[in-house]
Design an enzyme around this catalytic site. Structure first.
Site, PDB file in Angstrom:
ATOM      1  N   ASN A  78     101.042-102.500  48.532  1.00 22.18           N
ATOM      2  CA  ASN A  78     101.976-101.388  48.374  1.00 22.18           C
ATOM      3  C   ASN A  78     101.771-100.303  49.428  1.00 22.18           C
ATOM      4  O   ASN A  78     102.728 -99.637  49.816  1.00 22.18           O
ATOM      5  CB  ASN A  78     101.819-100.780  46.975  1.00 22.18           C
ATOM      6  CG  ASN A  78     102.377-101.664  45.892  1.00 22.18           C
ATOM      7  OD1 ASN A  78     103.575-101.931  45.847  1.00 22.18           O
ATOM      8  ND2 ASN A  78     101.508-102.154  45.022  1.00 22.18           N
ATOM      9  N   ASP A  81      98.018-110.915  44.861  1.00 26.59           N
ATOM     10  CA  ASP A  81      96.779-110.360  45.396  1.00 26.59           C
ATOM     11  C   ASP A  81      95.653-110.472  44.372  1.00 26.59           C
ATOM     12  O   ASP A  81      94.502-110.764  44.722  1.00 26.59           O
ATOM     13  CB  ASP A  81      96.982-108.910  45.833  1.00 26.59           C
ATOM     14  CG  ASP A  81      97.533-108.005  44.733  1.00 26.59           C
ATOM     15  OD1 ASP A  81      98.081-108.515  43.725  1.00 26.59           O
ATOM     16  OD2 ASP A  81      97.430-106.771  44.891  1.00 26.59           O
ATOM     17  N   THR A 103      84.738 -75.398  42.799  1.00 27.19           N
ATOM     18  CA  THR A 103      85.898 -76.230  42.494  1.00 27.19           C
ATOM     19  C   THR A 103      85.889 -77.535  43.280  1.00 27.19           C
ATOM     20  O   THR A 103      86.207 -78.599  42.744  1.00 27.19           O
ATOM     21  CB  THR A 103      87.198 -75.455  42.775  1.00 27.19           C
ATOM     22  OG1 THR A 103      87.192 -74.253  42.003  1.00 27.19           O
ATOM     23  CG2 THR A 103      88.407 -76.297  42.403  1.00 27.19           C
TER      24      THR A 103
END
Length: 277
Positions: free
Chosen positions: A9, A115, A204
């Site tokens: 993809n 796959d 963060t």
């Protein structure tokens, strides 16, 4: 020389294999990667192939055989046509009805991505018992073969980069807090796919990398433990895919990383089916 092509993809991976017929672990002689271009036409693809091959000192005349594994139907038709033109032979397009070297015991074999099946074929060749191929790509797939050589199915989870991108899209404020992006993730996601020094993030950026990277490791370990328990068997686990090199060193649940496992599976299935009607 065999040209093995894996159309996914996000990207297309190609590998060139020489004339060996017995080895299962030998690496391809050369490899190439292209982004999966859903809008490009035959001429653009033809030029891209010639340019890549030329960089490796190869040309279309070097490939007397080719095998194509694809999970993107429009790309299958495009590549099949271009390869037939430039290589002057029809590539073998792999499908679920071929001899794969494993027995399919899933409910709907034709709905399983090729796959995943070639990954299963490759890991089974390398195992002495039950085995799992974990493929880290757009999705993280777990492809399970039991000790009798039966493909039992597996699990499909969001891929590492896919999950990170989805988090950033849903919580854009984190993008500003996380700082600059790393090389292993598109800049729009805003966080590098590398583990932090501590699972308890002190800012963060560390918290994001802990949750995304180490959280994915936890997902992998948890699913593999459940698969082993369900099969009541020890597992040989081989990882592959573009992001497998990030996760594999972080867990003892995976035995080794083989970046060319899918290409090896394509070659294996080609060997079993070449020349058949």
């Amino acid at each position: 020389m065999l040209l093995a092509i894996d159309i996914g993809n996000s990207s297309v991976v190609m590998g060139a294999y020489g004339g060996k017929t017995d080895d299962t672990d030998d690496d391809p002689l050369a490899t190439w990667r292209l982004p999966t271009d859903r809008h490009g036409g035959p001429e653009a693809l033809r030029q891209a192939l010639f340019a890549l091959w030329q960089e490796s000192g190869l040309g279309a005349q070097d490939f007397d055989r080719s095998a194509l594994c694809s999970v993107v139907a429009p790309q299958t038709a495009l590549w099949r046509g271009v390869l037939a033109d430039v290589l002057e032979h029809e590539p073998l397009v792999l499908h679920q009805g071929m001899d794969l070297g494993v027995i399919l015991t899933v409910r709907n074999p034709d709905q399983v991505g090729m796959d995943r099946l070639v990954d299963a074929a490759a890991v089974w060749e390398r195992a002495t018992g039950a085995a799992v191929a974990v493929d880290f790509g757009t999705a993280t797939t777990f492809n399970v073969v039991d000790a009798g050589g039966r493909f039992r199915g597996g699990a499909v989870a969001p891929g590492l980069a896919t999950a990170a991108a989805a988090l950033m899209e849903r919580a854009p404020v984190l993008l500003d807090l996380a700082g600059e992006s790393g090389d292993q993730l598109p800049a729009s996601t805003g966080v590098a796919l590398v583990p932090p020094s501590s699972v308890v993030g002190r800012d963060t950026d560390e918290a994001l990398r802990s949750g995304i990277v180490l959280g994915h490791v936890g997902l992998v370990e948890g699913l593999l433990a459940r698969i082993g328990h369900e099969l009541e068997s020890p597992l040989t686990v081989i990882s592959t895919g573009g992001l497998g090199g990030i996760v594999t060193p972080l867990t003892s649940a995976i035995d080794r990383y083989d970046p060319w496992l899918t290409l090896a599976g394509i070659r294996s299935v080609y060997r079993r089916n070449a020349g058949r009607a």
